[in-house]
Scaffold this motif. Structure first.
Motif, mmCIF file in Angstrom:
data_model
loop_
_atom_site.group_PDB
_atom_site.id
_atom_site.type_symbol
_atom_site.label_atom_id
_atom_site.label_comp_id
_atom_site.label_asym_id
_atom_site.label_seq_id
_atom_site.Cartn_x
_atom_site.Cartn_y
_atom_site.Cartn_z
ATOM 1 N N LEU A 1 1.375 19.468 93.268
ATOM 2 C CA LEU A 1 0.855 20.388 92.258
ATOM 3 C C LEU A 1 1.155 19.879 90.852
ATOM 4 O O LEU A 1 2.226 19.332 90.603
ATOM 5 N N GLN A 2 0.206 20.096 89.966
ATOM 6 C CA GLN A 2 0.388 19.790 88.554
ATOM 7 C C GLN A 2 -0.174 20.948 87.747
ATOM 8 O O GLN A 2 -0.976 21.740 88.240
ATOM 9 N N LYS A 3 0.227 21.043 86.496
ATOM 10 C CA LYS A 3 -0.239 22.150 85.659
ATOM 11 C C LYS A 3 -1.752 22.134 85.503
ATOM 12 O O LYS A 3 -2.391 23.174 85.441
ATOM 13 N N GLU A 4 -2.336 20.953 85.457
ATOM 14 C CA GLU A 4 -3.785 20.854 85.288
ATOM 15 C C GLU A 4 -4.532 21.433 86.494
ATOM 16 O O GLU A 4 -5.689 21.825 86.378
ATOM 17 N N ASP A 5 -3.888 21.438 87.644
ATOM 18 C CA ASP A 5 -4.529 21.978 88.848
ATOM 19 C C ASP A 5 -4.628 23.501 88.812
ATOM 20 O O ASP A 5 -5.535 24.080 89.408
ATOM 21 N N LEU A 6 -3.704 24.162 88.118
ATOM 22 C CA LEU A 6 -3.633 25.611 88.194
ATOM 23 C C LEU A 6 -4.294 26.334 87.023
ATOM 24 O O LEU A 6 -4.965 27.338 87.215
ATOM 25 N N PHE A 7 -4.103 25.860 85.816
ATOM 26 C CA PHE A 7 -4.539 26.646 84.660
ATOM 27 C C PHE A 7 -6.036 26.670 84.409
ATOM 28 O O PHE A 7 -6.577 27.722 84.134
ATOM 29 N N ARG B 1 -6.623 27.048 95.166
ATOM 30 C CA ARG B 1 -6.307 25.624 94.982
ATOM 31 C C ARG B 1 -5.001 25.275 95.690
ATOM 32 O O ARG B 1 -4.897 24.237 96.326
ATOM 33 N N VAL B 2 -4.018 26.158 95.599
ATOM 34 C CA VAL B 2 -2.737 25.928 96.276
ATOM 35 C C VAL B 2 -2.937 25.942 97.785
ATOM 36 O O VAL B 2 -2.397 25.091 98.506
ATOM 37 N N TYR B 3 -3.731 26.877 98.287
ATOM 38 C CA TYR B 3 -3.999 26.930 99.728
ATOM 39 C C TYR B 3 -4.742 25.683 100.200
ATOM 40 O O TYR B 3 -4.486 25.178 101.296
ATOM 41 N N ASP B 4 -5.663 25.187 99.383
ATOM 42 C CA ASP B 4 -6.365 23.953 99.738
ATOM 43 C C ASP B 4 -5.410 22.767 99.813
ATOM 44 O O ASP B 4 -5.530 21.908 100.694
#
Length: 100
Positions: A45-51, A59-62
């Motif tokens: 995980l990175q910040k760019e993935d979530l915000f 996205r986390v589940y994927d």
């Protein structure tokens, strides 16, 4: 043509290691697929993935599913190594039988 490329001790070690690898990776794969909260630190995980994502949990589940499938693929590789080690063990036993 059957090729003998490792001895009986290395073949036995390969069987033991592959058995442990299959068990461990299969359990990890199951835990990742079920989205175990204890494994969230192991996700890439990175910040760019979530915000910028409007639906961050998806996205986390994927990512959980992707890592789980990778664990199952690695377990399948360990199964292949274990099968190869079993074949080598049989060839060593056959060679030992023919020498006597």
């Amino acid at each position: 043509m059957r090729v003998l490329y490792c001895g009986p001790k290395l073949a036995a070690c390969g069987i033991v290691m592959s058995t442990w690898g299959v068990i461990m990776l299969a359990l990890l794969g199951i835990f990742f697929i079920t989205h175990s909260a204890g494994l969230i630190e192991d996700l890439p995980l990175q910040k760019e993935d979530l915000f910028p994502d409007p639906n961050p949990p998806q996205r986390v589940y994927d990512l959980y599913n992707q890592v789980g499938y990778n664990c199952f693929i690695a377990a399948a590789v360990y199964v292949a190594v274990g099968a190869l080690s079993c074949c080598q063990m049989r060839l060593n036993k056959k060679k030992e039988y023919l020498v006597q």
